[in-house]
Design a protein around this motif. Structure first.
Motif, PDB file in Angstrom:
ATOM      1  N   GLU A 130      -0.311  11.805   1.076  1.00  0.00           N
ATOM      2  CA  GLU A 130      -1.053  12.128   0.161  1.00  0.00           C
ATOM      3  C   GLU A 130      -0.722  12.431  -1.027  1.00  0.00           C
ATOM      4  N   CYS A 131       0.398  12.806  -1.250  1.00  0.00           N
ATOM      5  CA  CYS A 131       0.846  12.930  -2.716  1.00  0.00           C
ATOM      6  C   CYS A 131       1.041  11.861  -3.428  1.00  0.00           C
ATOM      7  N   SER A 132       0.683  11.837  -4.754  1.00  0.00           N
ATOM      8  CA  SER A 132       0.737  10.747  -5.634  1.00  0.00           C
ATOM      9  C   SER A 132       1.982  10.131  -5.986  1.00  0.00           C
ATOM     10  N   ASP A 133       3.089  10.684  -5.373  1.00  0.00           N
ATOM     11  CA  ASP A 133       4.177   9.741  -5.512  1.00  0.00           C
ATOM     12  C   ASP A 133       4.811   9.166  -4.401  1.00  0.00           C
ATOM     13  N   PHE A 134       4.293   9.454  -3.274  1.00  0.00           N
ATOM     14  CA  PHE A 134       4.563   8.989  -2.113  1.00  0.00           C
ATOM     15  C   PHE A 134       4.684   7.426  -2.102  1.00  0.00           C
ATOM     16  N   ILE A 135       6.014   7.153  -1.704  1.00  0.00           N
ATOM     17  CA  ILE A 135       6.325   5.428  -1.776  1.00  0.00           C
ATOM     18  C   ILE A 135       6.357   5.030  -0.132  1.00  0.00           C
ATOM     19  N   PRO A 136       5.373   4.267   0.418  1.00  0.00           N
ATOM     20  CA  PRO A 136       5.431   3.734   1.642  1.00  0.00           C
ATOM     21  C   PRO A 136       6.803   2.963   1.731  1.00  0.00           C
ATOM     22  N   GLY A 137       7.614   2.833   2.707  1.00  0.00           N
ATOM     23  CA  GLY A 137       8.787   2.052   2.871  1.00  0.00           C
ATOM     24  C   GLY A 137      10.019   2.668   2.234  1.00  0.00           C
ATOM     25  N   GLY A 138       9.677   3.870   1.502  1.00  0.00           N
ATOM     26  CA  GLY A 138      10.887   4.549   0.911  1.00  0.00           C
ATOM     27  C   GLY A 138      11.174   5.893   1.473  1.00  0.00           C
ATOM     28  N   ILE A 139      10.442   6.433   2.496  1.00  0.00           N
ATOM     29  CA  ILE A 139      10.638   7.455   2.974  1.00  0.00           C
ATOM     30  C   ILE A 139      10.677   7.406   4.411  1.00  0.00           C
ATOM     31  N   TRP A 140      11.423   8.469   5.011  1.00  0.00           N
ATOM     32  CA  TRP A 140      11.654   8.364   6.723  1.00  0.00           C
ATOM     33  C   TRP A 140      10.805   9.038   7.019  1.00  0.00           C
ATOM     34  N   PRO A 141       9.865   8.827   8.336  1.00  0.00           N
ATOM     35  CA  PRO A 141       8.641   9.288   8.607  1.00  0.00           C
ATOM     36  C   PRO A 141       9.435  10.605   9.602  1.00  0.00           C
ATOM     37  N   GLU A 142       8.449  11.859   9.611  1.00  0.00           N
ATOM     38  CA  GLU A 142       8.688  12.690  10.575  1.00  0.00           C
ATOM     39  C   GLU A 142       8.467  12.127  11.885  1.00  0.00           C
ATOM     40  N   PRO A 143       9.154  12.296  12.923  1.00  0.00           N
ATOM     41  CA  PRO A 143       9.175  11.511  13.988  1.00  0.00           C
ATOM     42  C   PRO A 143       7.710  11.598  14.638  1.00  0.00           C
ATOM     43  N   ARG A 144       7.088  12.556  14.524  1.00  0.00           N
ATOM     44  CA  ARG A 144       5.783  12.660  15.116  1.00  0.00           C
ATOM     45  C   ARG A 144       4.879  11.373  14.852  1.00  0.00           C
ATOM     46  N   TYR A 145       5.292  10.784  13.355  1.00  0.00           N
ATOM     47  CA  TYR A 145       4.184   9.992  12.962  1.00  0.00           C
ATOM     48  C   TYR A 145       4.799   8.534  12.921  1.00  0.00           C
TER      49      TYR A 145
END
Ligand SMILES: [Zn+2]
Length: 162
Positions: A130-145
């Motif tokens: 939910e941060c403004s600079d979050f880039i879907p597809g550019g971040i490795w998810p925390e395994p729970r998610y």
């Protein structure tokens, strides 16, 4: 405090702007296991600093014997450029992932926020979704998610198979 924060977070529930990072882990103490947690603010540069630590009480066991240990951490920032390798290390050794649990919560209302990491295997920096600079597809998810992000098509290419 920091006016140059490059990202913004506004809680959908309470309107808060600050995030806390919490790490929870278990240790074996004789026949019982203890849970501990430490937490602190997520900072503007996506580093985080654990400022508090305490034992997590078991729900049932309130015989007055378990007092909460809490103390302020000395200044600590996860900083890969640090020249003091003996410094407190937050990451599990490879081969034992998933033993620690990380959470990101709104600092005001404690709502859990999904987040990911800038590097695989829970490495690098923490990026809440939910941060403004979050880039879907550019971040490795925390395994729970992982499942949640898979449904949202947020996973990086090639990450569908662990
Ligand atoms: Zn909130």
């Amino acid at each position: 405090m920091n006016n140059t924060q490059p990202w913004e977070f506004t809680c959908k529930t309470c309107g808060g702007h600050k995030l806390n990072v919490t790490r929870v882990w278990k240790i074996l103490a004789g026949p019982d296991s203890e849970s501990w947690q430490e937490w602190g603010p997520l900072e503007a540069d996506h580093h985080w600093r654990f400022k508090f630590k305490e034992k997590v009480e078991a729900e049932k066991d309130w015989d007055g014997d378990d007092e909460v240990d809490r103390w302020d951490f000395a200044e600590y920032t996860k900083d890969n450029s640090s020249s003091t390798p003996e410094e407190y290390e937050i990451f599990e050794p490879e081969g034992n992932p998933g033993n620690d649990r990380f959470y990101v919560n709104c600092a005001n209302c404690d709502r859990e926020i999904e987040f990911g990491w800038s590097q695989p295997n829970r490495g690098g920096l923490i990026f809440p979704v939910e941060c403004s600079d979050f880039i879907p597809g550019g971040i490795w998810p925390e395994p729970r998610y992982l499942d949640s992000w898979h449904q949202k098509h947020w996973l990086r290419k090639g990450d569908n198979q662990p």
